[in-house]
Design a protein around this motif. Structure first.
Motif, PDB file in Angstrom:
ATOM      1  N   LEU A 207       7.486  31.059 -15.924  1.00  0.00           N
ATOM      2  CA  LEU A 207       6.998  32.435 -15.932  1.00  0.00           C
ATOM      3  C   LEU A 207       6.038  32.674 -17.087  1.00  0.00           C
TER       4      LEU A 207
ATOM      5  N   LYS B  92      13.404  39.279 -18.517  1.00  0.00           N
ATOM      6  CA  LYS B  92      13.811  37.988 -17.978  1.00  0.00           C
ATOM      7  C   LYS B  92      15.172  37.592 -18.513  1.00  0.00           C
TER       8      LYS B  92
ATOM      9  N   THR C 124       2.612  30.952 -16.751  1.00  0.00           N
ATOM     10  CA  THR C 124       1.684  31.574 -15.800  1.00  0.00           C
ATOM     11  C   THR C 124       1.052  32.845 -16.359  1.00  0.00           C
ATOM     12  N   THR C 125       1.666  33.435 -17.392  1.00  0.00           N
ATOM     13  CA  THR C 125       1.125  34.675 -17.930  1.00  0.00           C
ATOM     14  C   THR C 125       0.285  34.466 -19.180  1.00  0.00           C
TER      15      THR C 125
ATOM     16  N   ASP D 237      11.407  40.997 -12.818  1.00  0.00           N
ATOM     17  CA  ASP D 237      11.312  39.690 -13.482  1.00  0.00           C
ATOM     18  C   ASP D 237      10.071  39.548 -14.353  1.00  0.00           C
ATOM     19  N   ASP D 238       9.024  40.291 -14.058  1.00  0.00           N
ATOM     20  CA  ASP D 238       7.802  40.160 -14.844  1.00  0.00           C
ATOM     21  C   ASP D 238       7.843  40.998 -16.123  1.00  0.00           C
TER      22      ASP D 238
END
Length: 109
Positions: free
Chosen positions: A98, A53, A101-102, A49-50
Motif C-alpha cells: 500500500l 491501515k 503504491t502511494t 484502507d487508504d
C-alpha cells in the motif's frame, strides 16, 4: 458511539492510530482520544484502507501520520506526539504494498 453512549463524528483522515484493549478500541485523533465499545476487527472493517491501515492484531495507524517505517515497526507523529507500533508479519506485506503504491518509500532494515 463511545463507552459513555455519546456519538462522535470522527473524520477518518484525522485518525492517528487505533489500539485494541480487550472489548474496546482506543481511537486517537488529531483532536481527542475516544474509547469505543467494539472489537478491533469490526471497527477496522469500517475504516477506509487508504486512510487507516491495520498493522497488527492490536493496532492500526493513520497513513498520513506515518513518519518512519522499518521492517518491524511504524512510527506515527502528530504535532509533538510520537509513538512507534509493531508491524506483525501478517500485515507487513500488505502495508508495504500500500505504501509503495502511494509514495517512493525507503524501507529501513
Amino acid at each position: 458511539k463511545d463507552n459513555t453512549g455519546d456519538v462522535h463524528k470522527v473524520r477518518c483522515d484525522e485518525i492517528v492510530f487505533i489500539e485494541a484493549m480487550e472489548n474496546y478500541v482506543s481511537v486517537r485523533t488529531v483532536k481527542q482520544t475516544l474509547t469505543v465499545h467494539s472489537p478491533m476487527k469490526k471497527l477496522a472493517e469500517t475504516l477506509p484502507d487508504d486512510l487507516v491501515k491495520r498493522i497488527h492484531r492490536s493496532f492500526g495507524v493513520g497513513l498520513r501520520f506515518i513518519s518512519k517505517v522499518t521492517k518491524d515497526s511504524i512510527t506515527v507523529e502528530c504535532g509533538t506526539f510520537s509513538r512507534s507500533f509493531p508491524v506483525s508479519r501478517t500485515y507487513l506485506s500488505e502495508v508495504k504494498k500500500l505504501l509503495d503504491t502511494t509514495a517512493n518509500n525507503d524501507w529501513e532494515e
